[in-house]
Scaffold this active site. Structure first.
Site: not given
Length: 76
Positions: A15-17
């Site tokens: 998942r981001c980042p």
């Protein structure tokens, strides 16, 4: 200049980042002109990776639906 990716960085499931962080760490290790394909299935990557390229002066080459993948060329 390389036509296709010289390396694939598999960030699927992250998942981001994290995909952008991994891109930022790996790209400087490649030669100038090399293309790195980042595989990232987090929807935020479609926005984050091109934005990172603009901020860092790197070339966003293309987005690919399969993977999905994002090609980035090292400029300098």
């Amino acid at each position: 200049m390389a036509a296709g990716p010289v390396e694939v960085l598999d960030c699927r499931g992250q998942r981001c980042p994290l995909p952008v962080i991994r891109l930022a760490r790996r790209l400087p290790e490649l030669p100038v002109g090399a293309v790195l394909r980042v595989l990232a299935d987090d929807p935020a990557a479609a926005v984050d990776i091109p934005a990172w390229c603009r901020m860092r002066g790197q070339e966003f080459v293309a987005a690919h639906a399969e993977g999905p993948g994002y090609d980035v060329r090292r400029v300098g």
